[in-house]
Design an enzyme around this catalytic site. Structure first.
Site, PDB file in Angstrom:
ATOM      1  N   CYS A 147      28.904  46.754-108.371  1.00 21.67           N
ATOM      2  CA  CYS A 147      29.392  45.492-107.794  1.00 21.67           C
ATOM      3  C   CYS A 147      30.471  44.829-108.646  1.00 21.67           C
ATOM      4  CB  CYS A 147      28.229  44.542-107.565  1.00 21.67           C
ATOM      5  SG  CYS A 147      26.922  45.271-106.592  1.00 21.67           S
ATOM      6  N   HIS A 163      30.362  37.191-107.117  1.00 19.86           N
ATOM      7  CA  HIS A 163      29.857  38.344-106.371  1.00 19.86           C
ATOM      8  C   HIS A 163      28.788  37.835-105.414  1.00 19.86           C
ATOM      9  CE1 HIS A 163      28.167  42.004-105.164  1.00 19.86           C
ATOM     10  NE2 HIS A 163      27.129  41.999-105.981  1.00 19.86           N
ATOM     11  N   ASN A 176      25.314  41.642 -99.407  1.00 21.61           N
ATOM     12  CA  ASN A 176      25.960  42.115-100.631  1.00 21.61           C
ATOM     13  C   ASN A 176      26.736  43.384-100.306  1.00 21.61           C
ATOM     14  OD1 ASN A 176      26.570  43.310-103.082  1.00 21.61           O
ATOM     15  ND2 ASN A 176      24.560  42.945-103.995  1.00 21.61           N
TER      16      ASN A 176
HETATM   17  N1  COA Z   1      10.609  40.642 -96.535  1.00 23.57           N
HETATM   18  C1  COA Z   1       9.378  40.139 -96.716  1.00 23.57           C
HETATM   19  N2  COA Z   1       8.724  40.240 -97.881  1.00 23.57           N
HETATM   20  C2  COA Z   1       9.336  40.880 -98.880  1.00 23.57           C
HETATM   21  C3  COA Z   1      10.621  41.436 -98.757  1.00 23.57           C
HETATM   22  C4  COA Z   1      11.245  41.303 -97.510  1.00 23.57           C
HETATM   23  N3  COA Z   1      12.478  41.794 -97.273  1.00 23.57           N
HETATM   24  N4  COA Z   1      10.970  42.001 -99.923  1.00 23.57           N
HETATM   25  C5  COA Z   1       9.942  41.812-100.766  1.00 23.57           C
HETATM   26  N5  COA Z   1       8.955  41.147-100.139  1.00 23.57           N
HETATM   27  C6  COA Z   1       7.660  40.730-100.662  1.00 23.57           C
HETATM   28  C7  COA Z   1       7.190  41.573-101.800  1.00 23.57           C
HETATM   29  O1  COA Z   1       6.557  42.747-101.332  1.00 23.57           O
HETATM   30  C8  COA Z   1       6.241  40.641-102.486  1.00 23.57           C
HETATM   31  O2  COA Z   1       5.026  40.664-101.790  1.00 23.57           O
HETATM   32  P1  COA Z   1       3.637  40.629-102.602  1.00 23.57           P
HETATM   33  O3  COA Z   1       3.675  39.320-103.351  1.00 23.57           O
HETATM   34  O4  COA Z   1       2.655  40.702-101.517  1.00 23.57           O
HETATM   35  O5  COA Z   1       3.693  41.832-103.493  1.00 23.57           O
HETATM   36  C9  COA Z   1       6.870  39.289-102.288  1.00 23.57           C
HETATM   37  O6  COA Z   1       7.786  39.422-101.185  1.00 23.57           O
HETATM   38  C10 COA Z   1       7.627  38.788-103.488  1.00 23.57           C
HETATM   39  O7  COA Z   1       8.452  39.843-103.903  1.00 23.57           O
HETATM   40  P2  COA Z   1       9.394  39.668-105.130  1.00 23.57           P
HETATM   41  O8  COA Z   1      10.077  40.976-105.413  1.00 23.57           O
HETATM   42  O9  COA Z   1       8.639  38.980-106.219  1.00 23.57           O
HETATM   43  O10 COA Z   1      10.436  38.655-104.504  1.00 23.57           O
HETATM   44  P3  COA Z   1      11.593  37.918-105.244  1.00 23.57           P
HETATM   45  O11 COA Z   1      11.422  36.477-105.095  1.00 23.57           O
HETATM   46  O12 COA Z   1      11.852  38.486-106.610  1.00 23.57           O
HETATM   47  O13 COA Z   1      12.813  38.326-104.322  1.00 23.57           O
HETATM   48  C11 COA Z   1      14.706  39.769-104.305  1.00 23.57           C
HETATM   49  C12 COA Z   1      13.195  39.678-104.205  1.00 23.57           C
HETATM   50  C13 COA Z   1      15.109  41.223-104.137  1.00 23.57           C
HETATM   51  C14 COA Z   1      15.323  38.970-103.163  1.00 23.57           C
HETATM   52  C15 COA Z   1      15.163  39.181-105.659  1.00 23.57           C
HETATM   53  O14 COA Z   1      14.416  39.765-106.700  1.00 23.57           O
HETATM   54  C16 COA Z   1      16.614  39.393-105.909  1.00 23.57           C
HETATM   55  O15 COA Z   1      17.447  38.904-105.196  1.00 23.57           O
HETATM   56  N6  COA Z   1      16.987  40.117-106.987  1.00 23.57           N
HETATM   57  C17 COA Z   1      18.357  40.404-107.292  1.00 23.57           C
HETATM   58  C18 COA Z   1      18.844  41.471-106.355  1.00 23.57           C
HETATM   59  C19 COA Z   1      20.321  41.645-106.357  1.00 23.57           C
HETATM   60  O16 COA Z   1      21.046  40.708-106.253  1.00 23.57           O
HETATM   61  N7  COA Z   1      20.751  42.898-106.454  1.00 23.57           N
HETATM   62  C20 COA Z   1      22.095  43.281-106.414  1.00 23.57           C
HETATM   63  C21 COA Z   1      22.788  42.933-107.674  1.00 23.57           C
HETATM   64  S1  COA Z   1      24.417  43.489-107.631  1.00 23.57           S
END
Ligand code: COA
Length: 333
Positions: free
Chosen positions: A112, A258, A288
Protein backbone atom coordinates in the site's frame (compact mmCIF):
# COMPACT_ATOMS: atom_id res chain seq x y z
CA UNK A 1 18.14 20.33 -14.47
CA UNK A 2 14.88 21.73 -13.24
CA UNK A 3 12.29 21.20 -10.57
CA UNK A 4 10.01 18.16 -10.41
CA UNK A 5 6.25 18.64 -10.53
CA UNK A 6 3.08 16.60 -10.90
CA UNK A 7 1.54 17.87 -14.14
CA UNK A 8 -1.45 15.53 -14.40
CA UNK A 9 -3.42 12.82 -12.66
CA UNK A 10 -5.82 10.08 -13.73
CA UNK A 11 -7.70 7.18 -12.26
CA UNK A 12 -9.97 4.34 -13.20
CA UNK A 13 -12.10 1.97 -11.15
CA UNK A 14 -14.07 -1.01 -12.48
CA UNK A 15 -17.80 -0.36 -12.92
CA UNK A 16 -18.94 -3.28 -10.78
CA UNK A 17 -19.87 -2.08 -7.30
CA UNK A 18 -19.83 -4.68 -4.52
CA UNK A 19 -21.80 -3.50 -1.49
CA UNK A 20 -21.45 -4.63 2.11
CA UNK A 21 -24.93 -6.13 1.88
CA UNK A 22 -23.88 -8.29 -1.05
CA UNK A 23 -20.84 -9.58 0.85
CA UNK A 24 -23.05 -10.40 3.81
CA UNK A 25 -24.92 -12.82 1.55
CA UNK A 26 -21.68 -14.76 0.96
CA UNK A 27 -20.16 -14.74 4.47
CA UNK A 28 -21.15 -14.06 8.05
CA UNK A 29 -20.85 -10.26 8.21
CA UNK A 30 -23.09 -7.24 7.91
CA UNK A 31 -23.11 -3.65 6.71
CA UNK A 32 -23.26 -2.25 10.22
CA UNK A 33 -20.13 -4.17 11.37
CA UNK A 34 -18.11 -3.21 8.30
CA UNK A 35 -19.09 0.46 8.40
CA UNK A 36 -18.52 0.87 12.12
CA UNK A 37 -15.14 -0.94 12.17
CA UNK A 38 -13.74 0.40 8.90
CA UNK A 39 -15.88 3.17 7.38
CA UNK A 40 -16.19 1.17 4.16
CA UNK A 41 -19.59 1.11 2.45
CA UNK A 42 -18.78 -0.47 -0.90
CA UNK A 43 -15.87 -1.27 -3.20
CA UNK A 44 -15.28 -1.87 -6.91
CA UNK A 45 -14.28 -5.26 -8.23
CA UNK A 46 -13.01 -6.22 -11.62
CA UNK A 47 -15.13 -8.32 -13.93
CA UNK A 48 -12.27 -9.57 -16.08
CA UNK A 49 -9.92 -6.64 -16.52
CA UNK A 50 -6.51 -7.48 -15.09
CA UNK A 51 -4.24 -4.96 -13.36
CA UNK A 52 -2.50 -3.84 -16.58
CA UNK A 53 -5.84 -2.92 -18.23
CA UNK A 54 -7.04 -0.98 -15.21
CA UNK A 55 -3.64 0.71 -14.83
CA UNK A 56 -3.54 1.62 -18.53
CA UNK A 57 -6.97 3.30 -18.30
CA UNK A 58 -5.83 5.38 -15.34
CA UNK A 59 -2.60 6.19 -17.24
CA UNK A 60 -4.46 7.39 -20.34
CA UNK A 61 -6.58 9.69 -18.15
CA UNK A 62 -3.42 11.05 -16.50
CA UNK A 63 -1.71 11.70 -19.86
CA UNK A 64 -4.80 13.59 -21.06
CA UNK A 65 -4.90 15.63 -17.87
CA UNK A 66 -1.20 16.42 -18.26
CA UNK A 67 -1.61 17.25 -21.98
CA UNK A 68 1.35 15.05 -22.83
CA UNK A 69 1.75 12.33 -25.48
CA UNK A 70 2.56 8.76 -24.49
CA UNK A 71 5.69 8.89 -26.69
CA UNK A 72 7.10 11.66 -24.49
CA UNK A 73 7.13 9.45 -21.38
CA UNK A 74 10.65 8.30 -20.39
CA UNK A 75 9.75 6.11 -17.43
CA UNK A 76 6.75 4.03 -16.34
CA UNK A 77 6.63 2.61 -12.83
CA UNK A 78 3.69 0.48 -11.78
CA UNK A 79 3.33 -0.10 -8.05
CA UNK A 80 1.27 -3.21 -7.50
CA UNK A 81 0.74 -6.17 -5.20
CA UNK A 82 -1.36 -7.88 -7.84
CA UNK A 83 0.59 -7.91 -11.13
CA UNK A 84 -0.86 -9.72 -14.15
CA UNK A 85 2.01 -12.24 -14.00
CA UNK A 86 5.45 -12.89 -12.48
CA UNK A 87 6.97 -11.70 -15.71
CA UNK A 88 6.70 -9.49 -17.74
CA UNK A 89 6.19 -6.53 -15.47
CA UNK A 90 2.76 -4.91 -15.50
CA UNK A 91 4.53 -1.68 -16.48
CA UNK A 92 5.75 -3.26 -19.75
CA UNK A 93 2.20 -4.37 -20.58
CA UNK A 94 0.90 -0.89 -19.78
CA UNK A 95 3.59 0.58 -22.03
CA UNK A 96 2.32 -1.42 -24.98
CA UNK A 97 -1.35 -0.68 -24.19
CA UNK A 98 -0.79 3.08 -24.16
CA UNK A 99 1.95 3.30 -26.82
CA UNK A 100 4.67 4.83 -24.66
CA UNK A 101 7.35 3.31 -26.85
CA UNK A 102 10.33 5.27 -25.45
CA UNK A 103 9.71 4.52 -21.80
CA UNK A 104 11.80 2.38 -19.47
CA UNK A 105 9.34 0.21 -17.55
CA UNK A 106 9.35 -1.70 -14.30
CA UNK A 107 7.12 -2.63 -11.37
CA UNK A 108 7.75 -2.12 -7.71
CA UNK A 109 6.42 -4.16 -4.83
CA UNK A 110 5.79 -2.02 -1.77
CA UNK A 111 2.17 -2.94 -1.05
CA UNK A 112 0.00 0.00 0.00
CA UNK A 113 3.04 2.30 0.15
CA UNK A 114 3.75 1.55 -3.52
CA UNK A 115 2.61 4.84 -5.00
CA UNK A 116 4.67 6.80 -2.49
CA UNK A 117 7.75 4.69 -3.26
CA UNK A 118 7.15 5.09 -7.03
CA UNK A 119 6.85 8.85 -6.64
CA UNK A 120 10.12 9.01 -4.78
CA UNK A 121 11.95 6.78 -7.30
CA UNK A 122 10.66 8.78 -10.27
CA UNK A 123 11.55 12.00 -8.45
CA UNK A 124 15.18 10.85 -8.17
CA UNK A 125 15.47 10.07 -11.90
CA UNK A 126 13.97 13.44 -12.86
CA UNK A 127 15.76 15.48 -10.24
CA UNK A 128 19.20 14.22 -11.29
CA UNK A 129 18.53 15.08 -14.94
CA UNK A 130 18.43 11.51 -16.29
CA UNK A 131 14.82 11.79 -17.47
CA UNK A 132 12.17 14.44 -18.18
CA UNK A 133 8.75 12.80 -17.92
CA UNK A 134 7.63 9.90 -15.73
CA UNK A 135 4.31 8.10 -15.43
CA UNK A 136 3.72 6.50 -12.06
CA UNK A 137 0.76 4.23 -11.46
CA UNK A 138 -0.67 2.42 -8.46
CA UNK A 139 -2.87 -0.36 -9.83
CA UNK A 140 -4.52 -3.33 -8.16
CA UNK A 141 -6.92 -6.18 -8.71
CA UNK A 142 -6.92 -7.29 -5.09
CA UNK A 143 -10.18 -9.19 -5.53
CA UNK A 144 -8.20 -11.97 -7.20
CA UNK A 145 -6.04 -12.63 -4.12
CA UNK A 146 -8.77 -12.28 -1.49
CA UNK A 147 -10.04 -15.29 0.40
CA UNK A 148 -13.79 -14.71 0.15
CA UNK A 149 -14.24 -17.08 3.11
CA UNK A 150 -12.15 -14.83 5.39
CA UNK A 151 -14.38 -12.06 6.73
CA UNK A 152 -11.38 -10.45 8.46
CA UNK A 153 -9.84 -9.48 5.11
CA UNK A 154 -12.26 -9.75 2.19
CA UNK A 155 -14.49 -6.88 3.35
CA UNK A 156 -11.58 -4.45 3.42
CA UNK A 157 -10.17 -4.32 -0.10
CA UNK A 158 -11.15 -3.21 -3.59
CA UNK A 159 -9.82 -2.86 -7.14
CA UNK A 160 -8.74 0.24 -9.05
CA UNK A 161 -5.86 2.34 -10.31
CA UNK A 162 -4.55 5.88 -10.02
CA UNK A 163 -1.75 7.56 -11.94
CA UNK A 164 0.28 10.74 -12.05
CA UNK A 165 2.63 12.30 -14.57
CA UNK A 166 5.77 13.88 -13.17
CA UNK A 167 7.71 16.33 -15.25
CA UNK A 168 10.46 18.91 -15.13
CA UNK A 169 9.33 22.52 -14.64
CA UNK A 170 10.39 25.77 -13.05
CA UNK A 171 8.66 25.51 -9.69
CA UNK A 172 9.54 23.07 -6.92
CA UNK A 173 6.62 20.61 -6.81
CA UNK A 174 7.99 17.96 -4.45
CA UNK A 175 8.86 19.42 -1.06
CA UNK A 176 9.62 16.29 0.90
CA UNK A 177 9.82 12.52 0.66
CA UNK A 178 10.09 9.86 3.33
CA UNK A 179 10.26 6.07 2.99
CA UNK A 180 10.84 3.30 5.51
CA UNK A 181 10.59 -0.50 5.73
CA UNK A 182 10.68 -3.17 8.40
CA UNK A 183 10.87 -6.74 7.10
CA UNK A 184 10.51 -8.15 10.61
CA UNK A 185 6.79 -7.60 10.14
CA UNK A 186 6.65 -9.37 6.79
CA UNK A 187 4.28 -12.08 8.05
CA UNK A 188 1.67 -9.63 9.28
CA UNK A 189 0.19 -8.91 5.88
CA UNK A 190 1.16 -11.27 3.11
CA UNK A 191 0.20 -13.23 0.06
CA UNK A 192 2.53 -16.09 -0.84
CA UNK A 193 3.67 -16.75 -4.37
CA UNK A 194 4.03 -20.32 -5.61
CA UNK A 195 5.94 -22.17 -2.90
CA UNK A 196 9.21 -23.97 -3.49
CA UNK A 197 9.19 -27.75 -3.22
CA UNK A 198 12.27 -28.80 -1.24
CA UNK A 199 12.55 -32.10 -3.10
CA UNK A 200 12.75 -31.09 -6.70
CA UNK A 201 11.46 -27.56 -6.96
CA UNK A 202 8.35 -28.65 -8.78
CA UNK A 203 5.16 -27.50 -7.14
CA UNK A 204 2.98 -30.45 -6.28
CA UNK A 205 -0.09 -30.36 -4.12
CA UNK A 206 0.73 -33.79 -2.63
CA UNK A 207 4.12 -32.61 -1.41
CA UNK A 208 2.94 -29.37 0.11
CA UNK A 209 -0.26 -30.65 1.63
CA UNK A 210 -3.72 -29.24 1.01
CA UNK A 211 -3.55 -26.55 3.67
CA UNK A 212 -0.31 -24.92 2.47
CA UNK A 213 -1.44 -25.19 -1.12
CA UNK A 214 -4.76 -23.55 -0.35
CA UNK A 215 -3.35 -20.80 1.85
CA UNK A 216 -0.56 -19.96 -0.54
CA UNK A 217 -2.80 -18.04 -2.90
CA UNK A 218 -4.61 -15.62 -0.63
CA UNK A 219 -3.91 -12.47 1.28
CA UNK A 220 -3.64 -13.06 5.02
CA UNK A 221 -3.45 -10.43 7.73
CA UNK A 222 -3.01 -9.94 11.45
CA UNK A 223 -5.57 -7.15 11.62
CA UNK A 224 -4.91 -5.87 15.12
CA UNK A 225 -1.12 -5.77 14.66
CA UNK A 226 -1.47 -3.95 11.36
CA UNK A 227 -3.83 -1.47 12.99
CA UNK A 228 -1.28 -0.65 15.72
CA UNK A 229 1.53 -0.38 13.16
CA UNK A 230 -0.55 1.89 10.92
CA UNK A 231 -1.42 4.32 13.69
CA UNK A 232 2.22 4.54 14.75
CA UNK A 233 3.75 5.10 11.31
CA UNK A 234 1.09 7.57 10.13
CA UNK A 235 2.16 9.84 12.95
CA UNK A 236 5.89 9.20 12.37
CA UNK A 237 5.61 9.86 8.63
CA UNK A 238 3.70 13.12 9.00
CA UNK A 239 6.23 14.40 11.52
CA UNK A 240 9.27 13.37 9.43
CA UNK A 241 7.84 14.94 6.29
CA UNK A 242 7.07 18.25 7.98
CA UNK A 243 10.57 18.29 9.42
CA UNK A 244 12.19 17.57 6.05
CA UNK A 245 10.11 20.18 4.22
CA UNK A 246 10.56 22.65 7.10
CA UNK A 247 6.82 23.17 7.31
CA UNK A 248 4.25 22.81 10.03
CA UNK A 249 0.69 21.54 9.83
CA UNK A 250 -0.68 25.03 9.29
CA UNK A 251 1.20 25.10 5.95
CA UNK A 252 -0.51 21.92 4.75
CA UNK A 253 -3.76 22.39 2.82
CA UNK A 254 -4.72 18.73 2.44
CA UNK A 255 -3.65 15.37 3.76
CA UNK A 256 -4.28 12.31 1.63
CA UNK A 257 -3.93 9.24 3.82
CA UNK A 258 -3.80 5.69 2.54
CA UNK A 259 -7.48 4.74 2.52
CA UNK A 260 -7.38 1.63 4.69
CA UNK A 261 -9.65 2.25 7.64
CA UNK A 262 -11.44 5.33 8.93
CA UNK A 263 -10.55 4.44 12.52
CA UNK A 264 -6.82 4.53 11.69
CA UNK A 265 -7.29 7.99 10.19
CA UNK A 266 -9.37 9.15 13.17
CA UNK A 267 -6.62 8.03 15.56
CA UNK A 268 -4.08 10.15 13.69
CA UNK A 269 -6.41 13.14 13.63
CA UNK A 270 -6.82 12.92 17.41
CA UNK A 271 -3.18 12.15 18.20
CA UNK A 272 -1.76 15.02 16.15
CA UNK A 273 -4.74 17.30 16.75
CA UNK A 274 -5.26 17.94 13.05
CA UNK A 275 -8.34 19.59 11.57
CA UNK A 276 -10.39 16.72 10.09
CA UNK A 277 -11.34 18.94 7.15
CA UNK A 278 -7.75 18.67 5.90
CA UNK A 279 -8.13 14.93 5.30
CA UNK A 280 -9.48 13.72 1.98
CA UNK A 281 -11.32 10.46 2.55
CA UNK A 282 -13.03 8.29 -0.07
CA UNK A 283 -12.64 4.81 1.42
CA UNK A 284 -16.40 4.61 1.92
CA UNK A 285 -16.70 4.14 -1.87
CA UNK A 286 -13.64 2.07 -2.76
CA UNK A 287 -12.35 0.28 0.34
CA UNK A 288 -8.61 -0.24 0.52
CA UNK A 289 -7.22 -0.30 -3.02
CA UNK A 290 -3.62 -0.68 -1.78
CA UNK A 291 -1.13 1.08 -4.08
CA UNK A 292 -4.03 2.73 -5.92
CA UNK A 293 -5.65 4.40 -2.94
CA UNK A 294 -3.58 7.59 -2.72
CA UNK A 295 -3.46 8.34 -6.47
CA UNK A 296 -7.21 7.67 -6.88
CA UNK A 297 -7.86 10.18 -4.10
CA UNK A 298 -5.41 12.71 -5.59
CA UNK A 299 -7.10 12.42 -8.97
CA UNK A 300 -10.59 12.80 -7.49
CA UNK A 301 -9.48 15.96 -5.74
CA UNK A 302 -7.93 17.27 -8.93
CA UNK A 303 -11.08 16.57 -10.95
CA UNK A 304 -13.35 18.11 -8.32
CA UNK A 305 -11.31 21.32 -8.57
CA UNK A 306 -10.22 21.12 -4.93
CA UNK A 307 -6.53 21.56 -5.74
CA UNK A 308 -5.39 25.14 -6.28
CA UNK A 309 -2.01 26.32 -7.50
CA UNK A 310 0.42 26.78 -4.63
CA UNK A 311 -1.33 24.44 -2.19
CA UNK A 312 0.71 21.94 -0.19
CA UNK A 313 -0.58 18.38 -0.10
CA UNK A 314 0.78 15.75 2.25
CA UNK A 315 0.34 12.11 1.22
CA UNK A 316 0.97 9.30 3.68
CA UNK A 317 0.90 5.54 3.12
CA UNK A 318 1.62 2.29 4.97
CA UNK A 319 1.25 -1.38 4.23
CA UNK A 320 2.67 -4.86 3.86
CA UNK A 321 6.40 -5.36 4.01
CA UNK A 322 6.14 -3.64 6.33
CA UNK A 323 6.53 -0.43 4.37
CA UNK A 324 5.52 3.16 4.99
CA UNK A 325 6.26 6.66 3.82
CA UNK A 326 4.93 9.86 2.39
CA UNK A 327 5.47 12.94 0.26
CA UNK A 328 4.62 16.60 0.45
CA UNK A 329 3.85 18.04 -2.96
CA UNK A 330 3.13 21.60 -4.03
CA UNK A 331 0.34 21.76 -6.59
CA UNK A 332 1.82 23.62 -9.56
CA UNK A 333 -0.95 23.33 -12.19
N1 COA B 1 -17.90 -9.07 10.02
C1 COA B 1 -18.36 -9.43 11.23
N2 COA B 1 -17.54 -9.80 12.23
C2 COA B 1 -16.23 -9.81 11.97
C3 COA B 1 -15.68 -9.45 10.73
C4 COA B 1 -16.59 -9.09 9.73
N3 COA B 1 -16.19 -8.72 8.50
N4 COA B 1 -14.35 -9.56 10.78
C5 COA B 1 -14.04 -9.97 12.03
N5 COA B 1 -15.17 -10.13 12.74
C6 COA B 1 -15.32 -10.56 14.12
C7 COA B 1 -14.18 -11.40 14.60
O1 COA B 1 -14.35 -12.75 14.23
C8 COA B 1 -14.27 -11.20 16.08
O2 COA B 1 -15.27 -12.04 16.58
P1 COA B 1 -15.06 -12.80 17.98
O3 COA B 1 -14.90 -11.68 18.99
O4 COA B 1 -16.29 -13.57 18.10
O5 COA B 1 -13.81 -13.61 17.79
C9 COA B 1 -14.74 -9.77 16.22
O6 COA B 1 -15.33 -9.42 14.95
C10 COA B 1 -13.65 -8.79 16.54
O7 COA B 1 -12.61 -9.06 15.64
P2 COA B 1 -11.30 -8.21 15.68
O8 COA B 1 -10.33 -8.77 14.68
O9 COA B 1 -10.89 -8.04 17.10
O10 COA B 1 -11.87 -6.84 15.14
P3 COA B 1 -11.13 -5.47 15.06
O11 COA B 1 -11.87 -4.48 15.83
O12 COA B 1 -9.65 -5.62 15.28
O13 COA B 1 -11.35 -5.12 13.54
C11 COA B 1 -10.17 -5.06 11.47
C12 COA B 1 -10.80 -5.94 12.53
C13 COA B 1 -9.62 -5.96 10.37
C14 COA B 1 -11.25 -4.17 10.86
C15 COA B 1 -9.08 -4.19 12.12
O14 COA B 1 -8.21 -5.00 12.88
C16 COA B 1 -8.29 -3.42 11.12
O15 COA B 1 -8.81 -2.59 10.42
N6 COA B 1 -6.96 -3.64 11.03
C17 COA B 1 -6.12 -2.98 10.08
C18 COA B 1 -6.35 -3.60 8.73
C19 COA B 1 -5.78 -2.81 7.60
O16 COA B 1 -5.99 -1.64 7.51
N7 COA B 1 -5.08 -3.51 6.72
C20 COA B 1 -4.51 -2.97 5.56
C21 COA B 1 -3.32 -2.14 5.88
S1 COA B 1 -2.59 -1.56 4.43
Amino acid sequence: MGEVQIIGTGSYVPERILTNDEISKIIDTNDQWIRSRTGIGERRITTGENTSKIAAKAAINALKNASINAEDIDLIIVATTTPDCYTPSTACIVQSLIGASRAVCFDISAACSGFIYALNIAYQFLRNGAMKNALIIGGETLSKILDWNDRGTCVLFGDGAGAAVLSIGNEEGVLGNYMASDGRGSDLLKCDAAPVDINNNILRKEVLGDEVYKNSKYLSMEGKEIFKFAVKVMEETIEKLLEEAKLDLSNIDYIIPHQANLRIIDHTIKKLDIDKEKFYINLQSYGNTSAASIPIALDEMNRKGLLKKGQNILMVGFGGGLTWGGSIIKWCK
